[in-house]
Design an enzyme around this catalytic site. Structure first.
Site, PDB file in Angstrom:
ATOM      1  CD  GLU A 134     -27.563 -40.540  46.503  1.00  0.00           C
ATOM      2  OE1 GLU A 134     -26.810 -40.668  45.532  1.00  0.00           O
ATOM      3  OE2 GLU A 134     -28.793 -40.406  46.394  1.00  0.00           O
ATOM      4  CE1 TYR A 168     -17.976 -48.259  46.360  1.00  0.00           C
ATOM      5  CE2 TYR A 168     -16.379 -47.702  44.653  1.00  0.00           C
ATOM      6  CZ  TYR A 168     -17.680 -47.876  45.068  1.00  0.00           C
ATOM      7  OH  TYR A 168     -18.696 -47.653  44.181  1.00  0.00           O
ATOM      8  CG  HIS A 182     -12.579 -33.109  49.074  1.00  0.00           C
ATOM      9  ND1 HIS A 182     -11.863 -31.995  49.447  1.00  0.00           N
ATOM     10  CD2 HIS A 182     -11.676 -34.047  48.728  1.00  0.00           C
ATOM     11  CE1 HIS A 182     -10.576 -32.263  49.340  1.00  0.00           C
ATOM     12  NE2 HIS A 182     -10.447 -33.496  48.907  1.00  0.00           N
ATOM     13  NE  ARG A 210     -34.163 -29.373  47.955  1.00  0.00           N
ATOM     14  CZ  ARG A 210     -34.393 -30.607  47.507  1.00  0.00           C
ATOM     15  NH1 ARG A 210     -35.456 -31.267  47.900  1.00  0.00           N
ATOM     16  NH2 ARG A 210     -33.560 -31.194  46.653  1.00  0.00           N
TER      17      ARG A 210
END
Length: 94
Positions: free
Chosen positions: A66, A78, A71, A91
């Site tokens: 993901e 899409y 921005h 991390r």
């Protein structure tokens, strides 16, 4: 739930990539959060943060990718070709 809906819940646009199309990448990388650049074919290049993992907040059962594009877009993206470049690791997945 679509990537756009996830992004709206988190207040920025996100792209959820299908685990079927990226199984080799998912198996090579540890779960966690990385940063880098995202390129959209007709809109340019943007900073991004990306999670590889299970996203337990949304009850995902498969490891996913993901990417959150940092921005303020006027519209969704899409249909755009998306290219991601990982620059660094932040991390592990919490």
């Amino acid at each position: 739930m679509s990537a756009l809906i996830y992004g709206l819940l988190l207040y920025f646009l996100a792209a959820n990539l299908s685990s079927e199309n990226f199984s080799a990448i998912l198996s090579e990388h540890n779960s966690g959060v990385s940063f880098g650049w995202a390129g959209l074919s007709t809109q340019g290049i943007y900073k991004m943060v990306m999670s590889i993992g299970w996203n337990p907040y949304f009850d995902n059962t498969k490891k996913t990718i993901e990417a959150w594009l940092l921005h303020d877009f006027e519209d969704d993206f899409y249909g755009e070709e998306l290219r991601l470049t990982m620059v660094g690791y932040i991390r592990p997945e919490v």
